[in-house]
Motif scaffolding. Sequence first.
Motif, PDB file in Angstrom:
ATOM      1  N   PRO A 192     -10.562  -1.649   2.345  1.00  0.00           N
ATOM      2  CA  PRO A 192     -10.282  -0.281   2.794  1.00  0.00           C
ATOM      3  C   PRO A 192     -11.421   0.692   2.496  1.00  0.00           C
ATOM      4  CG  PRO A 192      -8.471  -1.158   1.479  1.00  0.00           C
ATOM      5  CD  PRO A 192      -9.614  -2.106   1.327  1.00  0.00           C
ATOM      6  N   MET A 193     -12.292   0.332   1.541  1.00  0.00           N
ATOM      7  CA  MET A 193     -13.301   1.296   1.066  1.00  0.00           C
ATOM      8  C   MET A 193     -14.670   1.125   1.712  1.00  0.00           C
ATOM      9  SD  MET A 193     -12.310   1.602  -2.980  1.00  0.00           S
ATOM     10  CE  MET A 193     -11.997  -0.065  -3.512  1.00  0.00           C
ATOM     11  N   ALA A 227      -8.315   0.733  -4.536  1.00  0.00           N
ATOM     12  CA  ALA A 227      -7.663  -0.173  -3.571  1.00  0.00           C
ATOM     13  C   ALA A 227      -7.531  -1.557  -4.190  1.00  0.00           C
ATOM     14  CB  ALA A 227      -8.455  -0.246  -2.274  1.00  0.00           C
ATOM     15  N   SER A 267      -5.594   4.143   7.277  1.00  0.00           N
ATOM     16  CA  SER A 267      -6.442   3.061   7.806  1.00  0.00           C
ATOM     17  C   SER A 267      -6.643   2.006   6.718  1.00  0.00           C
ATOM     18  CB  SER A 267      -7.775   3.600   8.315  1.00  0.00           C
ATOM     19  OG  SER A 267      -8.531   4.063   7.228  1.00  0.00           O
ATOM     20  N   GLY A 268      -6.695   2.460   5.459  1.00  0.00           N
ATOM     21  CA  GLY A 268      -6.826   1.500   4.349  1.00  0.00           C
ATOM     22  C   GLY A 268      -5.624   0.583   4.281  1.00  0.00           C
ATOM     23  N   LEU A 323     -12.030   6.535  -5.048  1.00  0.00           N
ATOM     24  CA  LEU A 323     -11.035   5.770  -4.298  1.00  0.00           C
ATOM     25  C   LEU A 323     -10.544   4.601  -5.147  1.00  0.00           C
ATOM     26  CD1 LEU A 323     -13.138   5.560  -1.014  1.00  0.00           C
ATOM     27  CD2 LEU A 323     -11.379   7.231  -1.574  1.00  0.00           C
ATOM     28  N   TYR A 357     -16.640   3.878   3.205  1.00  0.00           N
ATOM     29  CA  TYR A 357     -16.855   5.042   2.351  1.00  0.00           C
ATOM     30  C   TYR A 357     -17.892   4.802   1.260  1.00  0.00           C
ATOM     31  CZ  TYR A 357     -12.514   6.660   4.490  1.00  0.00           C
ATOM     32  OH  TYR A 357     -11.559   7.042   5.397  1.00  0.00           O
ATOM     33  N   LYS A 379      -5.745  -2.115   6.820  1.00  0.00           N
ATOM     34  CA  LYS A 379      -6.665  -3.198   6.458  1.00  0.00           C
ATOM     35  C   LYS A 379      -6.080  -4.091   5.363  1.00  0.00           C
ATOM     36  CE  LYS A 379     -10.714  -0.633   7.830  1.00  0.00           C
ATOM     37  NZ  LYS A 379     -11.694   0.331   7.381  1.00  0.00           N
ATOM     38  N   LEU A 380      -5.108  -3.565   4.643  1.00  0.00           N
ATOM     39  CA  LEU A 380      -4.485  -4.367   3.573  1.00  0.00           C
ATOM     40  C   LEU A 380      -3.196  -5.042   4.031  1.00  0.00           C
ATOM     41  CD1 LEU A 380      -4.933  -2.109   0.423  1.00  0.00           C
ATOM     42  CD2 LEU A 380      -6.168  -4.201   0.976  1.00  0.00           C
ATOM     43  N   VAL A 410      -3.535   1.564  -2.032  1.00  0.00           N
ATOM     44  CA  VAL A 410      -4.730   2.410  -1.907  1.00  0.00           C
ATOM     45  C   VAL A 410      -4.422   3.747  -2.554  1.00  0.00           C
ATOM     46  CG1 VAL A 410      -5.923   1.529   0.143  1.00  0.00           C
ATOM     47  CG2 VAL A 410      -3.966   3.017   0.446  1.00  0.00           C
ATOM     48  N   TYR A 447      -8.057   7.901   5.283  1.00  0.00           N
ATOM     49  CA  TYR A 447      -8.389   6.825   4.342  1.00  0.00           C
ATOM     50  C   TYR A 447      -7.146   6.014   3.960  1.00  0.00           C
ATOM     51  CZ  TYR A 447      -9.241   4.322   0.066  1.00  0.00           C
ATOM     52  OH  TYR A 447      -9.267   3.317  -0.874  1.00  0.00           O
TER      53      TYR A 447
END
Length: 591
Positions: free
Chosen positions: A196-197, A191, A19-20, A189, A200, A23-24, A5, A16
């Motif tokens: 992750p996005m 990723a 937490s991103g 952003l 946003y 999620k990955l 990310v 971001y």
Amino acid sequence: MCGIVGGVGKLDLRTYLLSGLKKLEYRGYDSAGICYTESGKTILSKVAGRVASLEEIVPENIHPTVGIAHTRWATHGQPNAQNAHPHQSQRKIFSIVHNGVIENFRPLAHQLKARGYSFNSETDTEVIADMLERFYLRSGSVIESIAQTMEALEGSYACAIMFKDEPERLYFMKKASPLLIGMSDGCMLLASDPVPMVDYTDRFIDVDDGDYGYLTPTQVKIFNGRVEIEPRFVHRNVDSFRSDLGDYPHYMIKEIEEIPGVVVRLIDNYFDGEHFTFNESMIETLRHTKKIHFLACGTSYYASKMGAKYFRPLGKEVLVSIASEWAYDPYDITGDTVFVLVSQSGETADLIRCQKIINDRDGISIAVTNTKGSTIERKATYSCLLYAGLEVAVASTKSYVAQVCFLALLFAALENEIGVVLDIDRVVDSIRNIISRKGEIEALAEDCKEVRDAFFVGRGYDYLASMEGALKLKEVSYVHAEAYPGGELKHGPIALIEPGTLVVGLVSDPEVSSSIRNNFEELRARKGRLVIFSTAAVANENDAFVANDVKPYLAPNVLVVAMQYFAYYVALAKGLPIDKPRNLAKSVTVE
Ligand code: M6R
């Protein structure tokens, strides 16, 4: 594998990036790291282990202008903090995160060493950072150094790159590994995938192979070769990328229990109540082809084996190959073949390699995937979605059932066999019944939690389901599990049966039930411990679990759900990290 990310601009970058990364984590979770610029200073933090450990050491009150972060599945070097990304160039002017594998990193490292470079890690990635630095020192241009580095690199990469003197710019480059750009208010952003996005933005650019460039808070510059490309954001429905646990303790059990809804949704998407609604041109292509060749990996391969068995009555030659094998021996590429590429993620590197081979030779392919916008989906001649919703647990559960039901529906469409839809409806009911009786399977699993080895045995369709059952047990419960066709045992494997050896027997097909029951007796005679899963029509009184009847060709879909619960509950009893088993990643993005 690995997830990356990055972000630049007006947003809470700490939140971001961390937490991103979480999620990955499905892409790998053996170490993690972050790098950001704050008040002109570049700060780097890395840990062995999960993102949660990284979170503990990143101060809460930071306000970076640009940042990158990485969760790793080790390909080169051990999973420790030293090998964790981001990596920095020798003079620390470049910091990068990388997903992919640099195949020629040894000769490049050799060249760099000859120019005085030394390395802090065992990774292939550090070489990229040093190559960037070397070319930058010559040209004085970051963009030029990226272009020259790409010319030198062989292999796959999606990289986010920070340059020390540009605190409001985030560079990137991409070949073969996935990379997306997202645009939000006052920030850009990056990723490995949209997940992750999604909180946003819903506007994305799928970065193409060979693309490189940079992001500022409000601008995107993309180049390919030396030519500037017009950036084109496309709107994506991001709802399908969201999933939360709700009241469930793990994604694996949540996703098992979503299966009935997944199958109903699948039917709704491909049958309008009277007719099948597949792409007509795809159906005609399949009707006229001489051969159908399935390519897939892991669970998707086992689902394809089942699908291939459905397709055999078409009178065509039907083949199934493991993608990583076929990619290095790509036989059968003639105008007479349609390739069916089956993949939950649509990002499995071995399958992408197969697809490239097929596309380079103008072959015809059908992608069967759960992930809209994935590489496989975009690059196939035809693509069909599974509509199973985001699958988070590393162990595939709902996507297996969706894949098998999809292939049954596709076969039915080719033969105009509407009755198949009714047969699949009964599968839904039978699976709902299993869900309501999961406590019975939990008790069986509790009894089996000490086993180290297990054999899964069946015949015909049940053997195909056994293969998936064994894979589930080994990946989440760390039990050595192998599947055998009942008739094969006497040709060798039965030598491994000792008093107490666990044998999970599957029987649902009346045509083979007496022969498989004979095989079970042979195993009992050697004091094997049999736990038999059957369906009502062929059940015996000592069977451990009896599922409601469905048509034999669909029964594996029902018994597989029982196997999924069995693996889940053995892992639960052993206290294992069910959703993220050791050494694995959800999406296998390196070959
Ligand atoms: O995303 P794909 O379906 O292409 O993934 C293929 C395999 O990596 C995957 O099925 C793997 O075997 C799962 N961990 C099985 O649960």
